[in-house]
Design a protein around this motif. Structure first.
Motif, PDB file in Angstrom:
ATOM      1  N   TYR A  71       0.855  -1.181   0.000  1.00  0.00           N
ATOM      2  CA  TYR A  71       0.000   0.000   0.000  1.00  0.00           C
ATOM      3  C   TYR A  71       0.890   1.230   0.000  1.00  0.00           C
ATOM      4  CZ  TYR A  71      -4.387   2.427   0.459  1.00  0.00           C
ATOM      5  OH  TYR A  71      -5.487   3.205   0.193  1.00  0.00           O
ATOM      6  N   GLY A  72       1.080   1.820  -1.164  1.00  0.00           N
ATOM      7  CA  GLY A  72       1.995   2.940  -1.316  1.00  0.00           C
ATOM      8  C   GLY A  72       3.377   2.438  -1.700  1.00  0.00           C
ATOM      9  N   ASP A  73       4.331   3.367  -1.760  1.00  0.00           N
ATOM     10  CA  ASP A  73       5.701   3.028  -2.166  1.00  0.00           C
ATOM     11  C   ASP A  73       6.666   2.906  -0.995  1.00  0.00           C
ATOM     12  OD1 ASP A  73       5.595   2.619  -4.918  1.00  0.00           O
ATOM     13  OD2 ASP A  73       5.647   4.779  -5.328  1.00  0.00           O
ATOM     14  N   TYR A  74       6.226   3.223   0.223  1.00  0.00           N
ATOM     15  CA  TYR A  74       7.148   3.197   1.361  1.00  0.00           C
ATOM     16  C   TYR A  74       7.785   1.818   1.522  1.00  0.00           C
ATOM     17  CZ  TYR A  74       9.136   3.181   5.989  1.00  0.00           C
ATOM     18  OH  TYR A  74      10.016   3.041   7.019  1.00  0.00           O
ATOM     19  N   ASP A  75       6.974   0.773   1.462  1.00  0.00           N
ATOM     20  CA  ASP A  75       7.483  -0.577   1.715  1.00  0.00           C
ATOM     21  C   ASP A  75       8.546  -0.968   0.683  1.00  0.00           C
ATOM     22  OD1 ASP A  75       5.136  -1.972   3.733  1.00  0.00           O
ATOM     23  OD2 ASP A  75       4.585  -0.204   2.583  1.00  0.00           O
ATOM     24  N   ASN A  81       1.338  -0.840  -6.657  1.00  0.00           N
ATOM     25  CA  ASN A  81       1.087   0.137  -5.611  1.00  0.00           C
ATOM     26  C   ASN A  81      -0.438   0.179  -5.423  1.00  0.00           C
ATOM     27  OD1 ASN A  81       0.432   2.534  -4.235  1.00  0.00           O
ATOM     28  ND2 ASN A  81       2.306   3.544  -4.949  1.00  0.00           N
ATOM     29  N   VAL A  82      -0.921  -0.498  -4.396  1.00  0.00           N
ATOM     30  CA  VAL A  82      -2.365  -0.638  -4.177  1.00  0.00           C
ATOM     31  C   VAL A  82      -3.012   0.710  -3.868  1.00  0.00           C
ATOM     32  CG1 VAL A  82      -4.147  -1.808  -2.808  1.00  0.00           C
ATOM     33  CG2 VAL A  82      -2.044  -3.031  -3.421  1.00  0.00           C
ATOM     34  N   LYS A  83      -2.297   1.586  -3.197  1.00  0.00           N
ATOM     35  CA  LYS A  83      -2.831   2.916  -2.870  1.00  0.00           C
ATOM     36  C   LYS A  83      -3.152   3.689  -4.148  1.00  0.00           C
ATOM     37  CE  LYS A  83      -1.649   6.927  -0.019  1.00  0.00           C
ATOM     38  NZ  LYS A  83      -0.632   7.450   0.928  1.00  0.00           N
ATOM     39  N   THR A  84      -2.228   3.682  -5.102  1.00  0.00           N
ATOM     40  CA  THR A  84      -2.432   4.372  -6.372  1.00  0.00           C
ATOM     41  C   THR A  84      -3.535   3.693  -7.182  1.00  0.00           C
ATOM     42  OG1 THR A  84      -0.133   5.097  -6.414  1.00  0.00           O
ATOM     43  CG2 THR A  84      -1.291   5.073  -8.519  1.00  0.00           C
ATOM     44  N   MET A 112     -14.251   3.194   2.906  1.00  0.00           N
ATOM     45  CA  MET A 112     -14.933   3.573   1.668  1.00  0.00           C
ATOM     46  C   MET A 112     -15.546   2.360   0.964  1.00  0.00           C
ATOM     47  SD  MET A 112     -12.229   6.400   0.203  1.00  0.00           S
ATOM     48  CE  MET A 112     -13.149   6.794  -1.284  1.00  0.00           C
ATOM     49  N   LEU A 113     -14.936   1.197   1.168  1.00  0.00           N
ATOM     50  CA  LEU A 113     -15.435  -0.041   0.555  1.00  0.00           C
ATOM     51  C   LEU A 113     -16.384  -0.810   1.474  1.00  0.00           C
ATOM     52  CD1 LEU A 113     -12.108  -1.311  -1.062  1.00  0.00           C
ATOM     53  CD2 LEU A 113     -14.036  -0.170  -2.204  1.00  0.00           C
ATOM     54  N   ASN A 114     -16.683  -0.222   2.637  1.00  0.00           N
ATOM     55  CA  ASN A 114     -17.511  -0.890   3.647  1.00  0.00           C
ATOM     56  C   ASN A 114     -16.936  -2.246   4.049  1.00  0.00           C
ATOM     57  OD1 ASN A 114     -19.539   1.137   3.910  1.00  0.00           O
ATOM     58  ND2 ASN A 114     -20.319   0.494   1.913  1.00  0.00           N
ATOM     59  N   LEU A 115     -15.618  -2.299   4.158  1.00  0.00           N
ATOM     60  CA  LEU A 115     -14.926  -3.500   4.617  1.00  0.00           C
ATOM     61  C   LEU A 115     -14.351  -3.232   5.997  1.00  0.00           C
ATOM     62  CD1 LEU A 115     -12.939  -4.401   1.359  1.00  0.00           C
ATOM     63  CD2 LEU A 115     -14.945  -5.600   2.268  1.00  0.00           C
ATOM     64  N   ALA A 166      -4.771  -6.837   1.006  1.00  0.00           N
ATOM     65  CA  ALA A 166      -5.183  -7.855   0.028  1.00  0.00           C
ATOM     66  C   ALA A 166      -6.664  -7.705  -0.316  1.00  0.00           C
ATOM     67  CB  ALA A 166      -4.884  -9.253   0.559  1.00  0.00           C
ATOM     68  N   LYS A 167      -7.494  -7.362   0.672  1.00  0.00           N
ATOM     69  CA  LYS A 167      -8.927  -7.160   0.403  1.00  0.00           C
ATOM     70  C   LYS A 167      -9.146  -5.962  -0.523  1.00  0.00           C
ATOM     71  CE  LYS A 167     -10.112  -7.052   4.796  1.00  0.00           C
ATOM     72  NZ  LYS A 167     -10.886  -6.984   6.033  1.00  0.00           N
ATOM     73  N   ILE A 168      -8.406  -4.889  -0.298  1.00  0.00           N
ATOM     74  CA  ILE A 168      -8.512  -3.702  -1.160  1.00  0.00           C
ATOM     75  C   ILE A 168      -8.032  -4.038  -2.569  1.00  0.00           C
ATOM     76  CG2 ILE A 168      -7.690  -1.328  -1.530  1.00  0.00           C
ATOM     77  CD1 ILE A 168      -7.368  -1.191   1.601  1.00  0.00           C
ATOM     78  N   LEU A 169      -6.918  -4.756  -2.655  1.00  0.00           N
ATOM     79  CA  LEU A 169      -6.375  -5.140  -3.952  1.00  0.00           C
ATOM     80  C   LEU A 169      -7.357  -6.014  -4.721  1.00  0.00           C
ATOM     81  CD1 LEU A 169      -4.130  -5.284  -6.060  1.00  0.00           C
ATOM     82  CD2 LEU A 169      -3.082  -7.123  -4.709  1.00  0.00           C
TER      83      LEU A 169
END
Length: 180
Positions: free
Chosen positions: A101-105, A128-131, A151-154, A171-174
């Motif tokens: 999630y993002g580029d930090y990792d 990059n899942v955030k993007t 936002m996804l009601n998860l 993983a759920k967002i992806l």
């Protein structure tokens, strides 16, 4: 590249309020990892690999944020190069597309591998899942993982800022982003 599974990674690193104290570098202290089945959304292989910081210490702020204590690392932590070996050996990290999630990792892994002369454990394909989430939602800027779940009601499952739990939430967002 294997396309049916994506390796989802979320790290926690030593951190402080404000700037790093003199002589201390951000060290990865947890590698949260899981495998996402692209077709079914099933999440398997979930694990938190605790890593001993070799260039810094875990302070109170870091423990408050991550719930990772120096004692937990002393009891269960392994060296960074051993954690990278686990990613390659047990998760095929060189052969799988991986996501964070993002580029930090990704940036922290690249920096720490370079500085510690450890082989980078991932292949070239990174999501990059955030993007990706922001693009799918038509947003100009990305949002935090917890907000994306909302936002996804998860539900945000587990402890936020624990790599093992955040990897599953990412993983759920992806999975949503890949299917919408």
């Amino acid at each position: 590249m294997k396309q049916d599974k994506i390796l989802v990674v979320d790290i926690e690193a030593t951190c402080w309020e404000g700037r790093n104290p003199p002589g201390q570098e951000n060290d990865i202290i947890e590698v949260g990892v899981c495998l996402l089945d692209v077709n079914t959304g099933e999440i398997t292989g979930s694990r938190g690999i605790l890593v001993m910081p070799e260039r810094s210490q875990i302070g109170k702020f870091c423990t408050q944020l991550t719930s990772i204590t120096p004692g937990l690392i002393e009891d269960e932590g392994i060296y960074f190069d051993d954690a990278c070996d686990i990613l390659e050996r047990e998760y095929d990290s060189k052969d799988l597309v991986w996501a964070s999630y993002g580029d930090y990792d990704r940036n922290q892994f690249q920096r720490q591998c370079s500085e510690m002369r450890v082989a980078y454990p991932f292949g070239p394909s990174h999501i990059n899942v955030k993007t990706m989430f922001a693009e799918k939602r038509g947003m100009k800027r990305g949002t935090g993982m917890a907000t994306a779940l909302e936002m996804l009601n998860l539900p945000l499952e587990g402890t936020h800022h624990r790599g093992v739990d955040d990897a599953k939430n990412i993983a759920k967002i992806l999975h949503w982003a890949l299917n919408n």
